[in-house]
Design a protein around this motif. Structure first.
Motif, PDB file in Angstrom:
ATOM      1  N   ALA A 100       0.838  -1.205   0.000  1.00 19.98           N
ATOM      2  CA  ALA A 100       0.000   0.000   0.000  1.00 19.98           C
ATOM      3  C   ALA A 100       0.872   1.254   0.000  1.00 19.98           C
ATOM      4  N   VAL A 101       1.952   1.221   0.805  1.00 22.41           N
ATOM      5  CA  VAL A 101       2.877   2.366   0.849  1.00 22.41           C
ATOM      6  C   VAL A 101       3.508   2.572  -0.529  1.00 22.41           C
ATOM      7  N   LEU A 102       3.995   1.492  -1.121  1.00 23.11           N
ATOM      8  CA  LEU A 102       4.627   1.586  -2.449  1.00 23.11           C
ATOM      9  C   LEU A 102       3.653   2.153  -3.475  1.00 23.11           C
ATOM     10  N   GLU A 103       2.430   1.667  -3.419  1.00 18.92           N
ATOM     11  CA  GLU A 103       1.420   2.106  -4.375  1.00 18.92           C
ATOM     12  C   GLU A 103       1.145   3.605  -4.223  1.00 18.92           C
ATOM     13  N   LEU A 104       1.036   4.076  -2.973  1.00 17.91           N
ATOM     14  CA  LEU A 104       0.762   5.490  -2.729  1.00 17.91           C
ATOM     15  C   LEU A 104       1.945   6.366  -3.144  1.00 17.91           C
ATOM     16  N   VAL A 105       3.162   5.829  -2.996  1.00 17.77           N
ATOM     17  CA  VAL A 105       4.344   6.570  -3.461  1.00 17.77           C
ATOM     18  C   VAL A 105       4.267   6.718  -4.976  1.00 17.77           C
ATOM     19  N   ARG A 106       3.898   5.612  -5.624  1.00 20.49           N
ATOM     20  CA  ARG A 106       3.794   5.625  -7.083  1.00 20.49           C
ATOM     21  C   ARG A 106       2.743   6.627  -7.550  1.00 20.49           C
ATOM     22  N   LEU A 107       1.672   6.718  -6.802  1.00 25.35           N
ATOM     23  CA  LEU A 107       0.584   7.619  -7.185  1.00 25.35           C
ATOM     24  C   LEU A 107       0.839   9.063  -6.750  1.00 25.35           C
TER      25      LEU A 107
ATOM     26  N   ILE B 118       6.528   8.195   6.704  1.00 24.85           N
ATOM     27  CA  ILE B 118       5.516   8.410   5.666  1.00 24.85           C
ATOM     28  C   ILE B 118       4.866   9.770   5.865  1.00 24.85           C
ATOM     29  N   LYS B 119       4.899  10.589   4.822  1.00 22.97           N
ATOM     30  CA  LYS B 119       4.272  11.909   4.878  1.00 22.97           C
ATOM     31  C   LYS B 119       3.310  12.032   3.706  1.00 22.97           C
ATOM     32  N   SER B 120       2.240  12.798   3.907  1.00 23.41           N
ATOM     33  CA  SER B 120       1.369  12.983   2.751  1.00 23.41           C
ATOM     34  C   SER B 120       2.011  13.986   1.802  1.00 23.41           C
ATOM     35  N   PHE B 121       1.773  13.752   0.535  1.00 19.44           N
ATOM     36  CA  PHE B 121       2.420  14.554  -0.513  1.00 19.44           C
ATOM     37  C   PHE B 121       1.533  15.751  -0.851  1.00 19.44           C
TER      38      PHE B 121
END
Lengths: 168, 243
Positions: B209-216, B232-235
């Motif tokens: 899930a972390v990897l996916e959110l980084v990708r997005l 983990i920080k929100s972008f």
């Protein structure tokens, strides 16, 4: 029934390779004798200019068409013309034949050029097959030659591959 | 004109062989600068070619150039002549490769003569290979019925064995969970995220899930040291994603 007739009938009906061992058991001759009889049959086809041929490979015998009549068979049956192999495919096949099992990366290292197209052609022609994976990182696919390779190249086993000594 | 010619060459080794043969050069004593000049002439015409193919030719050009420059370097003079003899010829590696390649080129030629593809045909296995008149069926219709039941019961048994499990943890749910957490807190450690995990599978799903959110580009993940915790920080738009 003659022994020649027996073997001829079996090979014709089989439509595929038949083990020498099977022929020996059914016909009641030793495997060496089977080879002798099959060879006589082959010589007869040759002498009389017949349309058939008999080939030996590994521990099997198979009946096929005499390659002299290949063109006419192809015309009559509307068979797809299988082109001869390209220079690239021949080189890749040579590398695989003498180094099997071998990975694509090793083939490409020897040729110094990408070879996936040639590998695909050889797979399509069923001259090579995937045969497990190497233990190295990424577990790359290993390639080996097939029984069809022996058939089309008219050799009994890989031991009969031509010996080539290179003097630089 | 060159394009047509270039297609003939299977790769840089093939081209090198062509040049070596054309110039009647001894493989063991290749005049690198002569070969390099002719090789470069070909390279110039590569621009119109597929870059993927060209790159292999360019790598070889670089190798030739490297060899040439090494050969231009003055040889260090040692007092004894023995030392000089031990010096490695910069061309050695290339020559070894060329000889190996040449071997397979020759074999390929032999193969070409041996190959009977397209002229030798094999019968395909036919459905009725041989009709044996002696074979008689000694079975009654009841036997067929019994055999049928047997097959059916086997099939049923197999069906019962199939068990469908619902995925307990999904990446989709984990993503939602993580995003909700990030609304409450501006940042969060990966260790916190997996603290309450009940199974290895759940931890794996969290990581995906972390990897996916980084990708997005929805979050930023930072790791200061190898094997360290992941921050983990929100972008936010305008902020540079360093991942």
């Amino acid at each position: 029934m003659s022994n020649e007739g027996k073997i001829e009938a079996i090979l014709f009906a089989a439509g595929g390779p038949v083990k020498l061992k099977t022929l020996s058991e059914v016909v009641g001759l030793s495997q060496e004798e089977i080879v002798d009889v099959a060879n006589k049959l082959k010589e007869y086809y040759d002498r009389e200019n017949r349309g058939l041929d008999i080939i030996f490979f590994e521990d099997k015998v198979q009946m096929c068409t005499n390659d002299n009549y290949g063109e006419i068979v192809r015309q009559a049956l509307g068979l797809e013309i299988k082109q001869g192999l390209s220079q690239a495919a021949l080189e890749v096949l040579a590398i695989i034949a003498y180094n099997q099992p071998i990975t694509r990366a090793e083939i490409e290292r020897i040729r110094g050029v990408k070879s996936d197209k040639a590998i695909n052609t050889l797979l399509e022609y069923n001259l090579i097959k995937e045969s497990g994976r190497a233990l190295s990182p990424g577990r790359p696919i290993l390639y080996t030659t097939t029984e069809d390779f022996l058939k089309y190249f008219g050799i009994k086993s890989l031991k009969e591959l031509p010996q080539i000594e290179i003097t630089p | 004109m060159y394009n047509v010619k270039l297609e003939v060459f299977e790769g840089p080794f093939d081209l090198l062989f062509h040049l070596i043969e054309k110039n009647e050069i001894d493989l063991m004593d290749i005049p690198i600068s002569v070969i390099l000049d002719q090789y470069m002439e070909y390279i110039k015409t590569l621009q119109e070619m597929d870059l993927n193919v060209a790159s292999e030719f360019i790598v070889m050009a670089a190798t030739l150039l490297e060899i040439k420059s090494k050969m231009l370097l003055p040889k260090q003079q040692f007092e004894g002549q023995q030392l000089e003899m031990e010096e490695v010829d910069p061309r050695e590696e290339l020559v070894t490769k060329l000889i190996e390649y040449k071997k397979y080129k020759i074999i390929a030629q032999t193969f070409k003569e041996m190959c009977k593809i397209g002229s030798r045909f094999f019968r395909e296995e036919s459905e009725v290979k041989y009709i044996d008149k002696k074979i008689a069926l000694n079975y009654s219709s009841e036997d067929i019925y019994k055999a049928y039941l047997k097959v059916i019961s086997k099939n049923n048994a197999r069906e019962n064995e199939i068990e469908i499990k619902k995925d307990e943890y999904t990446v989709e749910n984990k993503i939602k969970e993580l995003l909700v957490k990030l609304v409450k807190k501006p940042f969060l450690w990966f260790s916190e995220l997996i603290k309450k995990s009940r199974a290895k599978g759940e931890i794996i799903v969290s990581f995906i899930a972390v990897l996916e959110l980084v990708r997005l580009n929805r979050i930023i993940a930072e790791q200061k040291t190898t094997y360290g915790d992941i921050l983990i920080k929100s972008f936010r738009k305008g902020e540079k994603n360093e991942q």
